[in-house]
Write an enzyme that holds these catalytic residues in place. Sequence first.
Site, PDB file in Angstrom:
ATOM      1  N   TRP A  70       0.131   7.060  -5.336  1.00 26.99           N
ATOM      2  CA  TRP A  70       0.513   5.657  -5.141  1.00 26.99           C
ATOM      3  C   TRP A  70       1.881   5.534  -4.493  1.00 26.99           C
ATOM      4  O   TRP A  70       2.107   4.625  -3.695  1.00 26.99           O
ATOM      5  CB  TRP A  70       0.426   4.906  -6.465  1.00 26.99           C
ATOM      6  CG  TRP A  70      -0.991   4.859  -6.951  1.00 26.99           C
ATOM      7  CD1 TRP A  70      -1.530   5.513  -8.013  1.00 26.99           C
ATOM      8  CD2 TRP A  70      -2.080   4.165  -6.319  1.00 26.99           C
ATOM      9  NE1 TRP A  70      -2.874   5.258  -8.103  1.00 26.99           N
ATOM     10  CE2 TRP A  70      -3.243   4.432  -7.069  1.00 26.99           C
ATOM     11  CE3 TRP A  70      -2.184   3.346  -5.191  1.00 26.99           C
ATOM     12  CZ2 TRP A  70      -4.488   3.915  -6.729  1.00 26.99           C
ATOM     13  CZ3 TRP A  70      -3.425   2.824  -4.855  1.00 26.99           C
ATOM     14  CH2 TRP A  70      -4.559   3.106  -5.623  1.00 26.99           C
ATOM     15  N   ASP A 103       7.404   0.523  -9.000  1.00 27.51           N
ATOM     16  CA  ASP A 103       6.000   0.204  -9.237  1.00 27.51           C
ATOM     17  C   ASP A 103       5.686   0.694 -10.646  1.00 27.51           C
ATOM     18  O   ASP A 103       5.638   1.896 -10.896  1.00 27.51           O
ATOM     19  CB  ASP A 103       5.129   0.907  -8.197  1.00 27.51           C
ATOM     20  CG  ASP A 103       3.632   0.736  -8.458  1.00 27.51           C
ATOM     21  OD1 ASP A 103       3.252   0.049  -9.432  1.00 27.51           O
ATOM     22  OD2 ASP A 103       2.839   1.313  -7.690  1.00 27.51           O
ATOM     23  N   LYS A 119      -4.030  -2.545 -16.247  1.00 32.61           N
ATOM     24  CA  LYS A 119      -3.961  -1.324 -17.050  1.00 32.61           C
ATOM     25  C   LYS A 119      -3.603  -1.669 -18.500  1.00 32.61           C
ATOM     26  O   LYS A 119      -4.349  -1.369 -19.421  1.00 32.61           O
ATOM     27  CB  LYS A 119      -2.895  -0.373 -16.489  1.00 32.61           C
ATOM     28  CG  LYS A 119      -2.862  -0.241 -14.982  1.00 32.61           C
ATOM     29  CD  LYS A 119      -4.020   0.543 -14.424  1.00 32.61           C
ATOM     30  CE  LYS A 119      -3.819   0.807 -12.935  1.00 32.61           C
ATOM     31  NZ  LYS A 119      -4.890   1.599 -12.343  1.00 32.61           N
TER      32      LYS A 119
END
Length: 367
Positions: free
Chosen positions: A104, A177, A201
Site C-alpha cells: 500500500w 495511512d 477494517k
Amino acid sequence: MTERVYNFSAGPATLPLAVLAEAQRDLRSLPGVGAGPLEVSHRSPWFRGVIGEAEANLRRLLTIPDTHHVLFCQGGASLQFSMVAMNLLRGTERPAGYVITGAWGTKALAEAAKEGDARAVWSGADDAFVTVPSARELASAVSAGAVYIHVTTNETIQGVQFPDDPPAPAGVPLVADMSSDFCSRPVDVGRYTLIYAGAQKNAGPAGVAVAIVGDDVLAGAPHGLPTMLDYRTYAEHGSLYNTPPVFSIYVLMLVTRWLLNDVGGLEAQRATNRAKAELVYGAIDASGGFYRGHARPEARSLMNVTWRLPDEDLERTFVAEAAEAGMTELKGHRSVGGIRASLYNAMPLDGARALADFMTAFAARHA
C-alpha cells in the site's frame, strides 16, 4: 450457512455483534424517524446528529486536538493517495518522502508521483517487506526540506506494522495511512499533520474514509483543486457538501460508540488485540518450522498475521479445513499467497483461540 463463522477477512471485516444487532433493529424504521438509515436524508436532523456523534466519538477515542479537523470522505484510502499529494505536494518545489513498508505504501507513492517530486526515502522491497525502519534509519534518510513524510502504519498484505507512532525527523510534517490499524490503539494525533483511513477494517463498513487534517494543511493547500479533492471543501461544509455515505457513517458512529462504551477505549482495545495476536503467533512459533511467519518479530502486525506452510497444496488444505471448522477468509493476498489471519477489533478473543488451536492440530496431523 446460517450460523456465524469467525471471519478473518482483511476487509471488509467482521463487525461487533452489538453493532450489527442495533443496525438490524433500526434498518426498517429508526425510532422517532419512521424510516430506515438507508433512506433518511443527509440534511435531516437525525443524520446531523449521527455525523456529529461520529466526530465526537473519534475525538474522544483518539484525543484529537482542536487544531485538526475530522472529515468523512468517499473513495477509500486509494483516493486519499491522490488527495494527500494534491493538497500538500502539488505546486511545491520540495520533495515528499515515502516510507515503503509494503504494497500500500508502494501504491501511495505511485499516485503522489503524478503530482510532484515524490520519492522513496526508505524501502523494504529488497527484503520482501519483512520489517519497518528504525528511528535512526528514518532520521538519516529524510531531508529536512521535505514537504512531508508519508508512512503506512500497518501493511495488510505483508503483515508488518510500526509498533508505535512512527518517528519523523524534526520539522518534517508526518502523514500516515492508518487504514488497517485505525482505532486499534492510542495514537498521538498531534504528531501528525494528516491521518487517513478507510473504515472497513476496524471502524465500520466499506464506503467511508476518515481524514484527520491539520489546520496547516488547509491553510497551505493550492487553489484550483477539484472541489471534491480539496480538503477545504469537507472542512467548510462539515463533510456535507454533497451526499455522504450515510449508512457507512451511521455504522461507524455505532462502532465508535461500542469502542467507548463496551470496550472502554483504545488502551483496552490494544490489550485485547495484543492478546489475540500472541495466540496466533504463539502457534506459529511453536510449530517447529511447519509454519513460517513472514514478518520479523519486531515488526509483526497485531492486525494481520501472515505465514506460509511447507507447500501450496498444504496451504489449500489448511484453508479448506479451516472453513469447514467455521473459520473463513484465511487465504493470503493473491499477490503473495500463503495464509493471512486478520485480527481486527471486532474479532473476539475466542476466534483467535479457535484459530490457534486449529493450527496446532493441523500441524500435528501434517508435519
